[in-house]
Write an enzyme that holds these catalytic residues in place. Structure first.
Site, PDB file in Angstrom:
ATOM      1  N   LYS A  22      60.888  65.325  47.293  1.00  0.00           N
ATOM      2  CA  LYS A  22      61.015  66.250  45.231  1.00  0.00           C
ATOM      3  C   LYS A  22      61.919  65.512  45.379  1.00  0.00           C
ATOM      4  CE  LYS A  22      62.868  70.766  45.543  1.00  0.00           C
ATOM      5  NZ  LYS A  22      64.282  70.462  44.874  1.00  0.00           N
ATOM      6  N   ASN A  23      63.383  65.873  45.735  1.00  0.00           N
ATOM      7  CA  ASN A  23      64.717  65.716  45.189  1.00  0.00           C
ATOM      8  C   ASN A  23      64.774  63.794  45.426  1.00  0.00           C
ATOM      9  OD1 ASN A  23      65.334  67.559  45.152  1.00  0.00           O
ATOM     10  ND2 ASN A  23      66.593  67.877  46.571  1.00  0.00           N
ATOM     11  N   CYS A 117      73.527  79.275  38.989  1.00  0.00           N
ATOM     12  CA  CYS A 117      72.303  79.432  40.316  1.00  0.00           C
ATOM     13  C   CYS A 117      72.378  80.107  41.147  1.00  0.00           C
ATOM     14  CB  CYS A 117      71.338  78.310  40.285  1.00  0.00           C
ATOM     15  SG  CYS A 117      71.792  76.791  41.433  1.00  0.00           S
ATOM     16  N   ARG A 122      77.962  74.986  40.455  1.00  0.00           N
ATOM     17  CA  ARG A 122      77.044  74.060  39.975  1.00  0.00           C
ATOM     18  C   ARG A 122      77.613  73.360  38.911  1.00  0.00           C
ATOM     19  NH1 ARG A 122      71.103  73.491  42.704  1.00  0.00           N
ATOM     20  NH2 ARG A 122      71.511  72.099  43.011  1.00  0.00           N
ATOM     21  N   VAL A 124      78.106  70.720  35.973  1.00  0.00           N
ATOM     22  CA  VAL A 124      77.506  69.082  35.377  1.00  0.00           C
ATOM     23  C   VAL A 124      79.366  68.429  34.960  1.00  0.00           C
ATOM     24  CG1 VAL A 124      75.393  70.030  35.622  1.00  0.00           C
ATOM     25  CG2 VAL A 124      76.704  69.461  33.692  1.00  0.00           C
ATOM     26  N   ASP A 305      70.799  71.409  52.707  1.00  0.00           N
ATOM     27  CA  ASP A 305      69.357  71.485  52.727  1.00  0.00           C
ATOM     28  C   ASP A 305      68.641  71.962  53.848  1.00  0.00           C
ATOM     29  OD1 ASP A 305      70.115  71.519  50.053  1.00  0.00           O
ATOM     30  OD2 ASP A 305      68.508  68.960  49.770  1.00  0.00           O
ATOM     31  N   ILE A 327      78.999  72.317  51.213  1.00  0.00           N
ATOM     32  CA  ILE A 327      79.003  71.652  49.781  1.00  0.00           C
ATOM     33  C   ILE A 327      78.971  73.042  48.382  1.00  0.00           C
ATOM     34  CG2 ILE A 327      76.946  70.121  48.723  1.00  0.00           C
ATOM     35  CD1 ILE A 327      78.578  68.696  50.529  1.00  0.00           C
ATOM     36  N   ARG A 397      58.187  75.503  44.630  1.00  0.00           N
ATOM     37  CA  ARG A 397      58.711  74.660  43.568  1.00  0.00           C
ATOM     38  C   ARG A 397      58.918  73.497  44.534  1.00  0.00           C
ATOM     39  NH1 ARG A 397      64.985  76.585  41.957  1.00  0.00           N
ATOM     40  NH2 ARG A 397      64.880  74.027  42.289  1.00  0.00           N
TER      41      ARG A 397
HETATM   42  N1  EPU Z   1      79.648  68.786  41.132  1.00  0.00           N
HETATM   43  C1  EPU Z   1      80.861  69.145  40.791  1.00  0.00           C
HETATM   44  N2  EPU Z   1      80.684  68.821  39.074  1.00  0.00           N
HETATM   45  C2  EPU Z   1      79.068  68.048  38.848  1.00  0.00           C
HETATM   46  C3  EPU Z   1      78.413  67.978  40.348  1.00  0.00           C
HETATM   47  C4  EPU Z   1      77.994  68.537  41.285  1.00  0.00           C
HETATM   48  O1  EPU Z   1      81.524  70.111  41.236  1.00  0.00           O
HETATM   49  O2  EPU Z   1      79.360  67.160  38.241  1.00  0.00           O
HETATM   50  C5  EPU Z   1      80.048  70.291  43.042  1.00  0.00           C
HETATM   51  C6  EPU Z   1      78.197  71.383  42.880  1.00  0.00           C
HETATM   52  O3  EPU Z   1      78.921  72.282  42.862  1.00  0.00           O
HETATM   53  C7  EPU Z   1      78.366  71.737  44.435  1.00  0.00           C
HETATM   54  C8  EPU Z   1      78.787  69.801  45.089  1.00  0.00           C
HETATM   55  O4  EPU Z   1      79.669  69.441  43.908  1.00  0.00           O
HETATM   56  O5  EPU Z   1      79.048  71.852  45.026  1.00  0.00           O
HETATM   57  C9  EPU Z   1      77.247  69.137  45.645  1.00  0.00           C
HETATM   58  O6  EPU Z   1      76.582  68.816  44.264  1.00  0.00           O
HETATM   59  P1  EPU Z   1      75.338  67.662  43.363  1.00  0.00           P
HETATM   60  O7  EPU Z   1      75.922  67.354  42.230  1.00  0.00           O
HETATM   61  O8  EPU Z   1      75.147  67.223  44.641  1.00  0.00           O
HETATM   62  O9  EPU Z   1      73.665  68.857  44.118  1.00  0.00           O
HETATM   63  P2  EPU Z   1      72.834  68.581  42.792  1.00  0.00           P
HETATM   64  O10 EPU Z   1      72.736  66.923  42.860  1.00  0.00           O
HETATM   65  O11 EPU Z   1      72.455  68.738  41.881  1.00  0.00           O
HETATM   66  C10 EPU Z   1      71.111  67.323  44.597  1.00  0.00           C
HETATM   67  C11 EPU Z   1      69.720  68.428  45.699  1.00  0.00           C
HETATM   68  C12 EPU Z   1      69.848  69.530  46.289  1.00  0.00           C
HETATM   69  C13 EPU Z   1      71.124  69.417  47.516  1.00  0.00           C
HETATM   70  C14 EPU Z   1      72.356  68.519  47.046  1.00  0.00           C
HETATM   71  C15 EPU Z   1      73.263  68.050  48.021  1.00  0.00           C
HETATM   72  C16 EPU Z   1      68.464  66.942  43.823  1.00  0.00           C
HETATM   73  C17 EPU Z   1      67.748  67.519  42.077  1.00  0.00           C
HETATM   74  N3  EPU Z   1      69.150  68.674  44.344  1.00  0.00           N
HETATM   75  O12 EPU Z   1      71.873  69.034  44.049  1.00  0.00           O
HETATM   76  O13 EPU Z   1      68.826  70.043  46.738  1.00  0.00           O
HETATM   77  O14 EPU Z   1      70.676  70.541  47.988  1.00  0.00           O
HETATM   78  O15 EPU Z   1      71.826  67.617  45.867  1.00  0.00           O
HETATM   79  O16 EPU Z   1      73.029  67.863  49.311  1.00  0.00           O
HETATM   80  O17 EPU Z   1      68.102  66.162  44.018  1.00  0.00           O
HETATM   81  C18 EPU Z   1      66.976  71.576  47.583  1.00  0.00           C
HETATM   82  O18 EPU Z   1      66.254  70.785  47.311  1.00  0.00           O
HETATM   83  O19 EPU Z   1      67.342  72.737  47.395  1.00  0.00           O
HETATM   84  C19 EPU Z   1      68.452  71.223  46.475  1.00  0.00           C
HETATM   85  C20 EPU Z   1      68.966  72.441  46.051  1.00  0.00           C
END
Ligand code: EPU
Length: 417
Positions: A22-23, A117, A122, A124, A305, A327, A397
Site C-alpha cells: 500500500k505505502n 488523525c 502529523r 506537513v 506500523d 514516531i 484501507r
Molecule cells: N512529521 C512532521 N512534519 C512533516 C512530516 C512529518 O512533523 O512535515 C512528523 C510526523 O508527525 C511523525 C513523523 O514526522 O511524527 C514521521 O512521519 P512521516 O512523515 O514519516 O509519516 P507519513 O509519511 O505521514 C508514512 C506511512 C505511515 C507510516 C509512517 C512512518 C505512507 C502513505 N504512510 O506516513 O503508514 O506509519 O510513514 O513509517 O507511506 C500505515 O500504513 O498504517 C501508516 C500510517
C-alpha cells in the site's frame, strides 16, 4: 458498519500470497502526474486507500484503466484541475503526495490540509518547507495549501526529522525541477527506493535512494513506464505475527524477507523458527511465545506500523515487554481495546509495559486505525471464544482480502454487517 467475527484459538496453518505494498502504491500512483505518457503499475493491491487515490487522480483529469491482473494504467495527458479537495483528503492523509507532482508539472496546486488523525497530529510542514526551498510560494487559505511557482529550482534541503511521504513528495517534485536537488536526512524506507526505481524508469536521474542523502538531477520532462510494486512488508509482518501469536505454522509467498530484518529478528527472539527462501517466508511457533521489547524508529529499525501487532503478541506471551513508540505521539489506542480482551497493559507517555497473560478472552472491540485493527484481529485469533472487531473499514484501507486470506490459513473468521 462492517464487523469481523472471529472464533479464536485456532493455530494458523497453510500458505497465503502477500499483496503489493500500500505505502509504495500510493506515491507511485501520484508519480503518474509527472508525465503526459501512460504509467502502468503492476501488483497493485485492491484496497480502499488505492481506490481513494484513483478517485482523487480521476478528479484531476487523469485517465485510469484497471485490469483483472492487478494492473493499473494512468495517463495524465492534461491536468484539468490541480486540486485535492477536503472530501477525499480527510479520508486519506497520503493525498498530500499529489502536492509535489502537481506543483512541478502545473506550477500550481490546491491541496486540502490533511488535519489530525487518530495516531497523532502529523503536520506537513516539512513538505511545505522543502517546496518553498525549491522556489514555490505557499500559503494556507481556508484550510487549503495553495502553492504556486514557475519552474521549480533544485535546492539542498536538510529535513530536521525523517519523513517518508515528505521525502517522496520532494523527490517527485525535484524530478522536473531545474538543476540538482539534494535531500539530506531523507527517509530510507524501501517504499522510497521503490518510488525512485519507478521514477528512474520514467527517465529521472536519481542517486542515493535507500540512503539518507538522495540526489536528483531535474529533467525537462519524464516519460511513461511500467513498474511492478514491491511486496507489502507490513502485511507480511502482520501475518507472521498472527501465526506466531496462535502457535501456528505458515508460509507466505510473494514476500521479501530482506525488507523485514528488524521484525524477523524480534519474531526469532520470541521463539519462532523462520526460514526465507526465494520469495517465500516460513514461520513456525511451537508453544507460547516469549515476550519481546520493541522500540519504533525509522527504517531500518523496527517499524511503527508493526508496533500494535507486537503488542498483541506480547499480550499472550510469557514474561513482560516494554514497547516504546517514538514516531507518533498517539499510537496506543489499541491498548485500551486489548484490555477488553483481558490483556495487562500499562501506558505511560510513549511507553507501554505489557505483561503477558496465559490467555485472552473474546469480547467486542473497536478498531481506531489501520494497524490498531490488525492488532485486534491478531488478539482475537489468539483469544478463547468469540471476538467481534467493529469498524473494520479501517482494516480495508490496508489489508487486501484479509478474511479470505486468514480463512485460507484455517481461521474461523467472517464478515458481518
Ligand atoms: N512529521 C512532521 N512534519 C512533516 C512530516 C512529518 O512533523 O512535515 C512528523 C510526523 O508527525 C511523525 C513523523 O514526522 O511524527 C514521521 O512521519 P512521516 O512523515 O514519516 O509519516 P507519513 O509519511 O505521514 C508514512 C506511512 C505511515 C507510516 C509512517 C512512518 C505512507 C502513505 N504512510 O506516513 O503508514 O506509519 O510513514 O513509517 O507511506 C500505515 O500504513 O498504517 C501508516 C500510517
Amino acid at each position: 458498519m462492517d464487523k469481523l467475527v472471529i472464533d479464536g484459538g485456532v493455530p494458523l496453518a497453510g500458505e497465503v500470497r502477500i499483496s503489493g505494498a500500500k505505502n509504495a502504491a500510493l506515491p507511485l500512483m501520484c508519480a503518474a502526474l509527472l508525465t503526459d505518457e501512460p504509467l502502468r503499475l503492476e501488483n497493485v493491491p485492491q484496497l480502499r486507500d488505492v481506490s481513494t487515490m484513483l478517485r482523487l487522480l480521476g478528479q484531476m483529469g487523469v485517465a485510469v484503466s484497471l485490469d483483472e491482473r492487478a494492473g493499473v494504467e494512468m495517463r495524465a495527458d492534461a491536468i484539468a484541475s490541480p486540486v485535492a479537495s477536503y472530501d477525499l483528503v480527510k479520508t486519506m492523509r497520503a493525498s498530500i503526495l499529489v502536492l509535489g507532482p502537481l506543483l512541478a508539472r502545473c506550477g500550481e496546486a490546491r491541496v486540502s490540509l490533511p488535519g489530525g488523525c487518530a495516531i497523532g497530529l502529523r503536520p506537513v510542514d516539512l513538505h511545505i518547507k522543502g517546496l518553498e526551498a525549491m522556489g514555490a510560494q505557499i500559503s494556507v487559505e481556508e484550510g487549503y495549501i495553495v502553492a504556486r511557482s514557475g519552474r521549480l529550482k533544485g535546492a539542498r534541503i536538510v529535513m530536521d526529522l525523517v519523513t517518508v511521504t515528505g521525502t517522496e513528495n520532494l523527490m517527485m517534485a525535484a524530478c522536473l525541477a531545474e538543476g540538482t536537488t539534494v535531500l539530506e536526512n531523507a527517509a530510507r524506507e524501501p517504499e522510497v527506493l521503490d518510488l525512485a526505481r519507478c521514477l528512474a524508469a520514467m527517465g529521472a536521474r536519481i542517486s542515493g535512494a535507500g540512503s539518507d542523502i538522495i540526489t536528483i538531477d531535474g529533467a525537462a520532462r519524464l516519460s511513461g513506464a511500467r513498474h511492478r510494486i514491491m511486496p507489502d512488508r507490513i502485511e507480511t509482518g502482520t501475518y507472521l505475527v498472527a501465526a506466531a501469536a496462535t502457535g501456528g505454522r505458515v508460509r507466505l509467498l510473494g514476500a521479501d524477507a530482506m525488507l523485514l530484518d528488524a521484525v524477523l529478528e524480534k519474531l526469532r527472539e520470541s521463539g519462532a523458527r523462520i526460514d526465507a527462501e526465494g520469495d517465500a517466508i516460513s514461520l513456525e511457533m511451537g508453544g507460547r511465545p516469549k515476550s519481546v521489547s520493541v522500540r519504533t524508529a525509522p527504517y531500518p529499525a523496527f517499524p511503527t506500523d508493526m508496533q500494535a501487532q507486537f503488542m498483541a503478541l506480547n499480550a499472550i506471551a510469557e514474561g513482560a515487554a516494554v514497547i516504546t513508540e517514538t514516531i507518533f505521539e498517539n499510537r496506543f489506542m489499541h491498548a485500551l481495546e486489548m484490555q477488553r480482551l483481558g490483556a495487562d497493559i500499562e501506558i505511560s507517555g510513549n511507553t507501554a509495559v505489557v505483561r503477558g497473560v496465559p490467555r485472552l478472552q473474546g469480547a467486542t472491540v473497536m478498531a481506531t486505525d489501520l494497524r490498531a485493527s490488525a492488532s485486534l484481529v491478531i488478539a482475537g485469533l489468539a483469544a478463547e471464544g468469540r471476538t467481534t472487531v467493529d469498524r473494520i473499514y479501517h482494516l480495508d484501507r490496508g489489508y487486501e482480502c484479509i478474511e479470505e486470506k486468514l480463512a485460507r490459513l484455517g481461521a474461523r473468521i467472517r464478515r458481518a454487517h
